[in-house]
Design an enzyme around this catalytic site. Structure first.
Site, PDB file in Angstrom:
ATOM      1  N   ALA A 199     -13.988  -4.035 -23.306  1.00  0.00           N
ATOM      2  CA  ALA A 199     -15.169  -3.381 -22.744  1.00  0.00           C
ATOM      3  C   ALA A 199     -16.402  -3.970 -23.400  1.00  0.00           C
ATOM      4  O   ALA A 199     -16.390  -4.307 -24.592  1.00  0.00           O
ATOM      5  CB  ALA A 199     -15.121  -1.877 -22.972  1.00  0.00           C
ATOM      6  N   SER A 200     -17.465  -4.120 -22.627  1.00  0.00           N
ATOM      7  CA  SER A 200     -18.724  -4.591 -23.195  1.00  0.00           C
ATOM      8  C   SER A 200     -19.362  -3.505 -24.048  1.00  0.00           C
ATOM      9  O   SER A 200     -20.222  -3.789 -24.884  1.00  0.00           O
ATOM     10  CB  SER A 200     -19.681  -5.022 -22.084  1.00  0.00           C
ATOM     11  OG  SER A 200     -19.928  -3.948 -21.189  1.00  0.00           O
ATOM     12  N   ASN A 201     -18.934  -2.259 -23.854  1.00  0.00           N
ATOM     13  CA  ASN A 201     -19.489  -1.143 -24.610  1.00  0.00           C
ATOM     14  C   ASN A 201     -18.481   0.002 -24.605  1.00  0.00           C
ATOM     15  O   ASN A 201     -18.004   0.388 -23.544  1.00  0.00           O
ATOM     16  CB  ASN A 201     -20.813  -0.687 -23.974  1.00  0.00           C
ATOM     17  CG  ASN A 201     -21.618   0.203 -24.875  1.00  0.00           C
ATOM     18  OD1 ASN A 201     -21.122   1.186 -25.397  1.00  0.00           O
ATOM     19  ND2 ASN A 201     -22.888  -0.136 -25.072  1.00  0.00           N
ATOM     20  N   PHE A 202     -18.160   0.532 -25.773  1.00  0.00           N
ATOM     21  CA  PHE A 202     -17.152   1.590 -25.878  1.00  0.00           C
ATOM     22  C   PHE A 202     -17.744   2.989 -25.969  1.00  0.00           C
ATOM     23  O   PHE A 202     -17.007   3.960 -26.073  1.00  0.00           O
ATOM     24  CB  PHE A 202     -16.264   1.337 -27.099  1.00  0.00           C
ATOM     25  CG  PHE A 202     -15.234   0.269 -26.881  1.00  0.00           C
ATOM     26  CD1 PHE A 202     -14.025   0.563 -26.285  1.00  0.00           C
ATOM     27  CD2 PHE A 202     -15.499  -1.040 -27.242  1.00  0.00           C
ATOM     28  CE1 PHE A 202     -13.078  -0.428 -26.059  1.00  0.00           C
ATOM     29  CE2 PHE A 202     -14.562  -2.038 -27.021  1.00  0.00           C
ATOM     30  CZ  PHE A 202     -13.345  -1.729 -26.431  1.00  0.00           C
ATOM     31  N   GLY A 223     -23.802  -7.820 -23.308  1.00  0.00           N
ATOM     32  CA  GLY A 223     -22.662  -7.676 -22.407  1.00  0.00           C
ATOM     33  C   GLY A 223     -22.747  -6.409 -21.582  1.00  0.00           C
ATOM     34  O   GLY A 223     -22.369  -6.388 -20.405  1.00  0.00           O
ATOM     35  N   THR A 224     -23.272  -5.342 -22.185  1.00  0.00           N
ATOM     36  CA  THR A 224     -23.423  -4.079 -21.460  1.00  0.00           C
ATOM     37  C   THR A 224     -24.416  -4.234 -20.317  1.00  0.00           C
ATOM     38  O   THR A 224     -24.186  -3.745 -19.202  1.00  0.00           O
ATOM     39  CB  THR A 224     -23.901  -2.974 -22.413  1.00  0.00           C
ATOM     40  OG1 THR A 224     -22.938  -2.823 -23.463  1.00  0.00           O
ATOM     41  CG2 THR A 224     -24.069  -1.651 -21.684  1.00  0.00           C
ATOM     42  N   HIS A 278     -32.010  -4.547 -28.511  1.00  0.00           N
ATOM     43  CA  HIS A 278     -31.016  -4.499 -29.584  1.00  0.00           C
ATOM     44  C   HIS A 278     -31.616  -5.024 -30.889  1.00  0.00           C
ATOM     45  O   HIS A 278     -32.680  -5.636 -30.903  1.00  0.00           O
ATOM     46  CB  HIS A 278     -29.784  -5.338 -29.224  1.00  0.00           C
ATOM     47  CG  HIS A 278     -28.862  -4.671 -28.259  1.00  0.00           C
ATOM     48  ND1 HIS A 278     -29.046  -4.740 -26.904  1.00  0.00           N
ATOM     49  CD2 HIS A 278     -27.757  -3.899 -28.449  1.00  0.00           C
ATOM     50  CE1 HIS A 278     -28.085  -4.062 -26.288  1.00  0.00           C
ATOM     51  NE2 HIS A 278     -27.298  -3.535 -27.206  1.00  0.00           N
ATOM     52  N   HIS A 279     -30.874  -4.823 -31.959  1.00  0.00           N
ATOM     53  CA  HIS A 279     -31.247  -5.283 -33.295  1.00  0.00           C
ATOM     54  C   HIS A 279     -31.385  -6.809 -33.347  1.00  0.00           C
ATOM     55  O   HIS A 279     -30.838  -7.529 -32.511  1.00  0.00           O
ATOM     56  CB  HIS A 279     -30.222  -4.808 -34.317  1.00  0.00           C
ATOM     57  CG  HIS A 279     -28.808  -5.167 -33.952  1.00  0.00           C
ATOM     58  ND1 HIS A 279     -28.255  -6.409 -34.199  1.00  0.00           N
ATOM     59  CD2 HIS A 279     -27.836  -4.454 -33.321  1.00  0.00           C
ATOM     60  CE1 HIS A 279     -27.013  -6.449 -33.763  1.00  0.00           C
ATOM     61  NE2 HIS A 279     -26.732  -5.274 -33.214  1.00  0.00           N
ATOM     62  N   LYS A 309     -28.317  -9.485 -33.176  1.00  0.00           N
ATOM     63  CA  LYS A 309     -27.489  -9.713 -31.987  1.00  0.00           C
ATOM     64  C   LYS A 309     -27.726 -11.118 -31.463  1.00  0.00           C
ATOM     65  O   LYS A 309     -28.866 -11.521 -31.208  1.00  0.00           O
ATOM     66  CB  LYS A 309     -27.793  -8.668 -30.910  1.00  0.00           C
ATOM     67  CG  LYS A 309     -26.833  -8.741 -29.718  1.00  0.00           C
ATOM     68  CD  LYS A 309     -26.965  -7.529 -28.822  1.00  0.00           C
ATOM     69  CE  LYS A 309     -26.000  -7.581 -27.650  1.00  0.00           C
ATOM     70  NZ  LYS A 309     -24.588  -7.639 -28.078  1.00  0.00           N
ATOM     71  N   THR A 369     -18.345  -9.753 -26.788  1.00  0.00           N
ATOM     72  CA  THR A 369     -18.834 -10.178 -25.482  1.00  0.00           C
ATOM     73  C   THR A 369     -19.131 -11.672 -25.492  1.00  0.00           C
ATOM     74  O   THR A 369     -19.189 -12.303 -26.542  1.00  0.00           O
ATOM     75  CB  THR A 369     -20.100  -9.409 -25.082  1.00  0.00           C
ATOM     76  OG1 THR A 369     -21.127  -9.653 -26.068  1.00  0.00           O
ATOM     77  CG2 THR A 369     -19.841  -7.913 -25.016  1.00  0.00           C
TER      78      THR A 369
END
Length: 251
Positions: free
Chosen positions: A101-104, A146-147, A136-137, A140, A77
């Site tokens: 995709a920002s998230n799969f 991005g999601t 998030h962790h 990142k 992203t």
């Protein structure tokens, strides 16, 4: 199917495992230490390359793969701001193929469908104020995720009183806090929290004087993202052009 991996961190290792379990062959693994392997016969033999690196490297990785007419699935992203138009030109009429995709995660795809449906309902109830939070962790690099940006854009598409998202409250990996969720009436604040080894949590809340409605996707591990990436590669092997999860998942 022959798969090349671009990026061999935790996600790359998980994708390798799932791809092999599904009967695919890993023909090339490229990381920062062997970028010259983009020009190897092994990489050129791949049907699809799966790319999970970082925002600064992603676009150049696409170009390196396209040079050998290798299709790319990417979950990186942060590159779209500078290179979206370039990628659209490269993939026009199926000349090259990128599934981005920002998230799969399959769960996130379902969550996205729920997000859009709920936003359409909430368009008629202005007493509800919408906010978003993503966690998030600490490794990142980008914030918001991005999601989160994709989910916010879905809100903007469906809620007439909102026309832009902005960074809200920020809790950085080093513990520093900044920003605020107090924003203009036309804006959606996205709060970003960085802590521990959290794979990813996204929450969207609608708050009013009477009550509050919240929907949340909470990833337990990276496995869902890795499986989605392999499913995307299987889909990409049979399709051309600029693809995304709305092509793969017909909700």
């Amino acid at each position: 199917m022959k798969i090349a991996l671009i990026g061999y961190g935790k996600m790359g290792h998980m994708i390798e495992q799932i791809a092999k379990e599904r009967g695919h062959e890993i023909v090339s693994i490229i990381d920062v230490s062997n970028l010259q392997d983009f020009d190897s016969p092994q990489f050129a033999s791949a049907d699809v390359a799966i790319e999970f690196t970082n925002p600064t490297a992603a676009y150049d990785n696409y170009l390196r793969a396209f040079k050998h007419n290798v299709k790319v699935v990417s979950g990186s992203t942060g590159w779209m701001k500078d290179h979206k138009t370039d990628v659209e030109k490269l993939t026009k009429d199926g000349k090259q193929t990128l599934f981005w995709a920002s998230n799969f995660s399959i769960g996130v795809a379902i969550f996205s469908a729920v997000n859009k449906y709920l936003a359409k309902i909430m368009n008629g109830f202005p007493q509800y104020e919408v906010t978003m939070e993503e966690t998030h962790h600490i490794h990142k690099l980008d914030a918001p995720s991005g999601t989160a940006i994709t989910l916010a854009e879905e809100l903007i598409d469906n809620i007439d009183r909102k026309d832009r998202w902005v960074k809200g409250f920020q809790h950085a990996a080093d513990g520093k806090e900044s920003g605020s969720n107090q924003v203009a009436a036309n804006e959606i604040p996205i709060a970003s929290i960085r802590r521990d080894e959290v794979p990813g949590i996204h929450s969207i809340s609608y708050d009013s004087e009477a009550d509050k409605i919240t929907i949340t996707h909470d990833a337990h591990s990276r496995k869902g993202f890795a499986l989605g990436a392999v499913l995307a590669a299987e889909y990409t092997n049979e399709h051309q052009g600029l693809l995304t999860t709305s092509d793969l998942f017909k909700f």
